[in-house]
Design an enzyme around this catalytic site. Structure first.
Site, short mmCIF file in Angstrom:
data_model
loop_
_atom_site.label_atom_id
_atom_site.label_comp_id
_atom_site.label_asym_id
_atom_site.label_seq_id
_atom_site.Cartn_x
_atom_site.Cartn_y
_atom_site.Cartn_z
N HIS A 41 0.83 -1.20 0.00
CA HIS A 41 0.00 0.00 0.00
C HIS A 41 0.87 1.25 0.00
O HIS A 41 2.07 1.19 0.25
CB HIS A 41 -0.92 0.01 1.23
CG HIS A 41 -0.17 0.19 2.51
ND1 HIS A 41 0.44 -0.86 3.17
CD2 HIS A 41 0.10 1.30 3.25
CE1 HIS A 41 1.04 -0.40 4.25
NE2 HIS A 41 0.86 0.91 4.33
N HIS A 116 5.30 6.99 -0.76
CA HIS A 116 6.18 5.93 -1.22
C HIS A 116 5.51 4.59 -0.96
O HIS A 116 4.57 4.50 -0.18
CB HIS A 116 7.55 6.00 -0.54
CG HIS A 116 7.49 5.81 0.94
ND1 HIS A 116 7.21 6.85 1.82
CD2 HIS A 116 7.62 4.70 1.71
CE1 HIS A 116 7.20 6.38 3.05
NE2 HIS A 116 7.44 5.09 3.02
#
Length: 164
Positions: A41, A116
């Site tokens: 995720h 990120h």
């Protein structure tokens, strides 16, 4: 409950990320805890322990009609830096997604870092040069669409976190 706000990447992209994780493993240069395929995720903010979700859910309603956000996974990141990295991740390029992250942080709070995708958390490094060389030659670029963000409950177990 322990919680965060995130976007879970599509399954076809998860398969490509697992290949990258396997490439890093095959270098035999680090000992690390890799993010499980189903847990891959992009985190917008980590909230930590919260007892009342109603305020957060109410604030998240403000982001419901945002529409789809174009984004790109690109560049290998060594966090906090190449001399002493504790996380290996892939950067997310999208001004619109980054603006959304900042807005979520402003309205909801938590611990928010530039977007990120974490590949692994590094426990120890046995060959830093192999990792630096891999990062320098990393050539991956994949576009995707952020179409929904979720409030995620995270339960820590010995086998790894369970997300709901």
């Amino acid at each position: 409950m322990r919680a965060f706000i995130a976007y879970f990447i599509p399954n076809e992209l998860k398969k490509k990320i697992v290949k990258i994780q396997n490439e890093i493993k095959s270098l035999n240069a680090i000992t690390a805890k890799y993010v499980e395929e189903e847990n891959l995720h992009i985190s917008f903010t980590f909230l930590g322990e919260i007892s009342d979700t109603s305020r957060i859910i109410k604030e998240m309603e403000n982001f419901r009609n945002r529409g789809k956000i174009e984004a790109k996974l690109k560049n290998l990141l060594l966090i906090p830096d190449k001399n002493y990295f504790r996380v290996i991740a892939i950067g997310v390029e999208s001004e619109e997604a980054e603006n959304l992250r900042k807005e979520i942080y402003k309205k909801i709070g938590g611990d928010s870092k530039p977007l990120h995708l974490t590949l692994c958390r590094v426990k120890s490094v046995s060959n830093r040069e192999k990792i630096l060389d891999y990062a320098k030659n990393f050539n991956f670029e994949e576009s995707f669409v952020i179409d929904k963000i979720c409030l995620v409950k995270s339960t820590l177990t010995f086998e790894g976190p369970i997300y709901e």
